[in-house]
Every structure is written in C-alpha cells, then in structure tokens.
Design a protein around this motif. Structure first.
Motif, PDB file in Angstrom:
ATOM      1  N   PRO A   2      13.095   4.461 -14.925  1.00 45.36           N
ATOM      2  CA  PRO A   2      12.509   3.311 -15.629  1.00 45.36           C
ATOM      3  C   PRO A   2      12.520   2.033 -14.793  1.00 45.36           C
ATOM      4  O   PRO A   2      11.559   1.264 -14.812  1.00 45.36           O
ATOM      5  N   ALA A   3      13.598   1.801 -14.036  1.00 48.20           N
ATOM      6  CA  ALA A   3      13.673   0.591 -13.199  1.00 48.20           C
ATOM      7  C   ALA A   3      12.625   0.638 -12.092  1.00 48.20           C
ATOM      8  O   ALA A   3      11.969  -0.373 -11.804  1.00 48.20           O
ATOM      9  N   TYR A   4      12.440   1.796 -11.474  1.00 50.67           N
ATOM     10  CA  TYR A   4      11.416   1.935 -10.438  1.00 50.67           C
ATOM     11  C   TYR A   4      10.043   1.669 -11.029  1.00 50.67           C
ATOM     12  O   TYR A   4       9.227   0.946 -10.465  1.00 50.67           O
ATOM     13  N   ASN A   5       9.779   2.306 -12.174  1.00 47.74           N
ATOM     14  CA  ASN A   5       8.459   2.175 -12.787  1.00 47.74           C
ATOM     15  C   ASN A   5       8.156   0.754 -13.235  1.00 47.74           C
ATOM     16  O   ASN A   5       7.016   0.305 -13.151  1.00 47.74           O
ATOM     17  N   GLN A   6       9.170   0.037 -13.683  1.00 49.67           N
ATOM     18  CA  GLN A   6       8.964  -1.356 -14.083  1.00 49.67           C
ATOM     19  C   GLN A   6       8.521  -2.195 -12.878  1.00 49.67           C
ATOM     20  O   GLN A   6       7.572  -2.987 -12.972  1.00 49.67           O
ATOM     21  N   VAL A   7       9.177  -2.012 -11.743  1.00 53.00           N
ATOM     22  CA  VAL A   7       8.805  -2.757 -10.537  1.00 53.00           C
ATOM     23  C   VAL A   7       7.424  -2.318 -10.052  1.00 53.00           C
ATOM     24  O   VAL A   7       6.601  -3.158  -9.656  1.00 53.00           O
ATOM     25  N   LEU A   8       7.137  -1.026 -10.091  1.00 52.34           N
ATOM     26  CA  LEU A   8       5.809  -0.545  -9.694  1.00 52.34           C
ATOM     27  C   LEU A   8       4.711  -1.176 -10.549  1.00 52.34           C
ATOM     28  O   LEU A   8       3.683  -1.619 -10.022  1.00 52.34           O
ATOM     29  N   ARG A   9       4.933  -1.218 -11.861  1.00 52.45           N
ATOM     30  CA  ARG A   9       3.928  -1.820 -12.758  1.00 52.45           C
ATOM     31  C   ARG A   9       3.717  -3.295 -12.433  1.00 52.45           C
ATOM     32  O   ARG A   9       2.585  -3.772 -12.398  1.00 52.45           O
ATOM     33  N   ARG A  10       4.818  -4.012 -12.173  1.00 51.77           N
ATOM     34  CA  ARG A  10       4.708  -5.444 -11.862  1.00 51.77           C
ATOM     35  C   ARG A  10       3.969  -5.660 -10.542  1.00 51.77           C
ATOM     36  O   ARG A  10       3.144  -6.558 -10.424  1.00 51.77           O
ATOM     37  N   LEU A  11       4.250  -4.824  -9.547  1.00 52.57           N
ATOM     38  CA  LEU A  11       3.544  -4.941  -8.265  1.00 52.57           C
ATOM     39  C   LEU A  11       2.059  -4.642  -8.433  1.00 52.57           C
ATOM     40  O   LEU A  11       1.209  -5.296  -7.820  1.00 52.57           O
ATOM     41  N   ALA A  12       1.732  -3.658  -9.266  1.00 55.72           N
ATOM     42  CA  ALA A  12       0.335  -3.282  -9.490  1.00 55.72           C
ATOM     43  C   ALA A  12      -0.463  -4.402 -10.151  1.00 55.72           C
ATOM     44  O   ALA A  12      -1.689  -4.446 -10.020  1.00 55.72           O
ATOM     45  N   LEU A  13       0.211  -5.300 -10.851  1.00 54.58           N
ATOM     46  CA  LEU A  13      -0.471  -6.420 -11.502  1.00 54.58           C
ATOM     47  C   LEU A  13      -0.830  -7.533 -10.525  1.00 54.58           C
ATOM     48  O   LEU A  13      -1.631  -8.405 -10.858  1.00 54.58           O
ATOM     49  N   ARG A  14      -0.242  -7.529  -9.335  1.00 51.26           N
ATOM     50  CA  ARG A  14      -0.535  -8.553  -8.332  1.00 51.26           C
ATOM     51  C   ARG A  14      -1.891  -8.253  -7.692  1.00 51.26           C
ATOM     52  O   ARG A  14      -2.067  -7.202  -7.069  1.00 51.26           O
ATOM     53  N   PRO A  15      -2.867  -9.121  -7.835  1.00 57.40           N
ATOM     54  CA  PRO A  15      -4.210  -8.857  -7.293  1.00 57.40           C
ATOM     55  C   PRO A  15      -4.199  -8.579  -5.787  1.00 57.40           C
ATOM     56  O   PRO A  15      -3.634  -9.334  -5.009  1.00 57.40           O
ATOM     57  N   GLY A  16      -4.804  -7.457  -5.428  1.00 56.85           N
ATOM     58  CA  GLY A  16      -4.971  -7.104  -4.026  1.00 56.85           C
ATOM     59  C   GLY A  16      -3.735  -6.589  -3.315  1.00 56.85           C
ATOM     60  O   GLY A  16      -3.795  -6.274  -2.125  1.00 56.85           O
ATOM     61  N   LEU A  17      -2.617  -6.479  -3.998  1.00 49.77           N
ATOM     62  CA  LEU A  17      -1.381  -6.060  -3.335  1.00 49.77           C
ATOM     63  C   LEU A  17      -1.235  -4.540  -3.251  1.00 49.77           C
ATOM     64  O   LEU A  17      -0.783  -4.014  -2.236  1.00 49.77           O
ATOM     65  N   VAL A  18      -1.612  -3.834  -4.305  1.00 51.22           N
ATOM     66  CA  VAL A  18      -1.407  -2.384  -4.372  1.00 51.22           C
ATOM     67  C   VAL A  18      -2.749  -1.695  -4.581  1.00 51.22           C
ATOM     68  O   VAL A  18      -3.582  -2.168  -5.357  1.00 51.22           O
ATOM     69  N   TYR A  19      -2.936  -0.587  -3.880  1.00 47.03           N
ATOM     70  CA  TYR A  19      -4.150   0.199  -4.088  1.00 47.03           C
ATOM     71  C   TYR A  19      -3.823   1.683  -4.085  1.00 47.03           C
ATOM     72  O   TYR A  19      -2.814   2.114  -3.527  1.00 47.03           O
ATOM     73  N   GLY A  20      -4.683   2.462  -4.733  1.00 52.81           N
ATOM     74  CA  GLY A  20      -4.538   3.904  -4.748  1.00 52.81           C
ATOM     75  C   GLY A  20      -5.159   4.485  -3.487  1.00 52.81           C
ATOM     76  O   GLY A  20      -6.167   3.978  -2.998  1.00 52.81           O
ATOM     77  N   SER A  21      -4.561   5.546  -2.977  1.00 54.79           N
ATOM     78  CA  SER A  21      -5.042   6.161  -1.749  1.00 54.79           C
ATOM     79  C   SER A  21      -4.965   7.668  -1.865  1.00 54.79           C
ATOM     80  O   SER A  21      -3.970   8.215  -2.320  1.00 54.79           O
ATOM     81  N   SER A  22      -6.013   8.325  -1.415  1.00 56.52           N
ATOM     82  CA  SER A  22      -6.009   9.785  -1.414  1.00 56.52           C
ATOM     83  C   SER A  22      -5.716  10.335  -0.027  1.00 56.52           C
ATOM     84  O   SER A  22      -5.707  11.539   0.167  1.00 56.52           O
ATOM     85  N   ARG A  23      -5.442   9.448   0.931  1.00 57.98           N
ATOM     86  CA  ARG A  23      -5.170   9.860   2.312  1.00 57.98           C
ATOM     87  C   ARG A  23      -3.806  10.532   2.407  1.00 57.98           C
ATOM     88  O   ARG A  23      -2.833  10.086   1.820  1.00 57.98           O
TER      89      ARG A  23
END
Length: 196
Positions: A2-23
C-alpha cells in the motif's frame, strides 16, 4: 505494497513525470509510450536531459552523477504492477528510519536515481542529506574476481550471518571498507559509533 502504491499514484499525478512503456528493459529499442493503465506496461520516470545529482559520499567525498545519461527514464513500477527497486528503496528507507546507506560503487547511479525520485514529492523529500549519509565502497570479489552480493551467493556461501562467526564477519568487512579501526568491527553498535 500500500505504501508503494500510494507513492506511485502520487507520482503519476505529476504532469509529464511518469509514462507507461512497453519497451523491454534489455531491448535497447526506443520506448513505446503507452497509457499508464495499459496492461503489462512498465511505469518509467521521465528524467530531464542534463539532470545531474550531487551529494556527499562518506568514502568518495563530493559526487556528481549525470543521471540523465546513466539511468535515463528508469522504471518505477514493473510490468507486473509491483514497485521497482528505485521506488521501493526510497519508501522502505523512509519507513524504517534508515540514516546510513552503505552500498557497492556499482549502485552509485541508483542512489542518484533515488535522490532525484524522492525530491519529486513532499512526503519523500526526507530521503536526502543531511538526514541520510551514503557510503559507496569498492566491490568485494571472490578469489576469481567475481562480485560478491546477495544475488550471486552460492548455497554454501549464503549463510554468512548464521555461521559460527555470526554477523561479526559482516561487521569486519564493513569496518575495513569504511577505513575504521579494528575495534569498530566488534558489533553493529560500535560500528555505528565509530562512523558517527
């Protein structure tokens, strides 16, 4: 988790910081950017060009790591949806109240990635100096020159702490790497006192 996921969700809300990759991590091909919700997509942190991380290292002095060149757009969530090493280390060290981190020199770029990542959110900014002290040591090798690490230990070598010598063998190695007097290797307490 849960702690990891909370930080991941918060980072994902930052515009342009996180993106999905299939590489694939090892493919070397350009990342195919996909939505974060894409099944099987890894999440990558977008490291701006020119990003250099500077910090004081206990054995190396002032260190500068060109993060944008050494670990560009590193993974923070693996394809299976589990937090990757860089993010998990930051969250765990904060949760556990870690104040000294001793690592092999091969993990210097990881320290830089973690410092940069932690600076992205108010709740993880405490993962920084002076609260944390870092020491990156030369790699320990076996008699044939191969790196000794948790991941490379053969079954007979994997039980250092349960050997007759107990954890003293680890304390002696750490004291030697830090250039501390032999008496500092008697216990974890004396090791911590000797290094400050």
């Amino acid at each position: 988790m849960p702690a990891y996921n909370q930080v991941l969700r918060r980072l994902a809300l930052r515009p342009g910081l996180v993106y999905g990759s299939s590489r694939s991590r090892t493919s070397g091909a350009a990342a195919e950017v996909v939505p974060l919700a894409t099944p099987g997509a890894a999440w990558r942190a977008r490291v701006p060009a020119g990003t250099t991380i500077c910090f004081a290292d206990g054995s190396r002095g002032a260190v500068q790591v060109p993060l944008w060149a050494e670990m560009p757009d590193f993974i923070i969530r693996k394809k299976d949806g589990v937090a990757a090493y860089q993010l998990a280390s930051v969250v765990d060290d904060l949760r556990l109240g870690t104040t000294v981190i001793v690592r092999g020199l091969d993990l210097l770029p990881s320290t830089a990635a973690q410092l940069w990542l932690a600076a992205q959110l108010p709740e993880t900014r405490a993962f920084s100096a002076p609260r944390l002290r870092f020491c990156h040591h030369a790699l320990l090798t076996d008699p044939i020159g191969q790196k000794l690490s948790k991941s490379t230990q053969a079954a007979p070598d994997a039980a250092w702490l349960s050997s007759a010598a107990g954890p003293a063998v680890v304390y002696r190695a750490v004291a030697r790497l830090l250039g501390l007097p032999p008496a500092a290797s008697e216990s974890l307490t004396t090791l911590k006192q000797a290094w400050g």
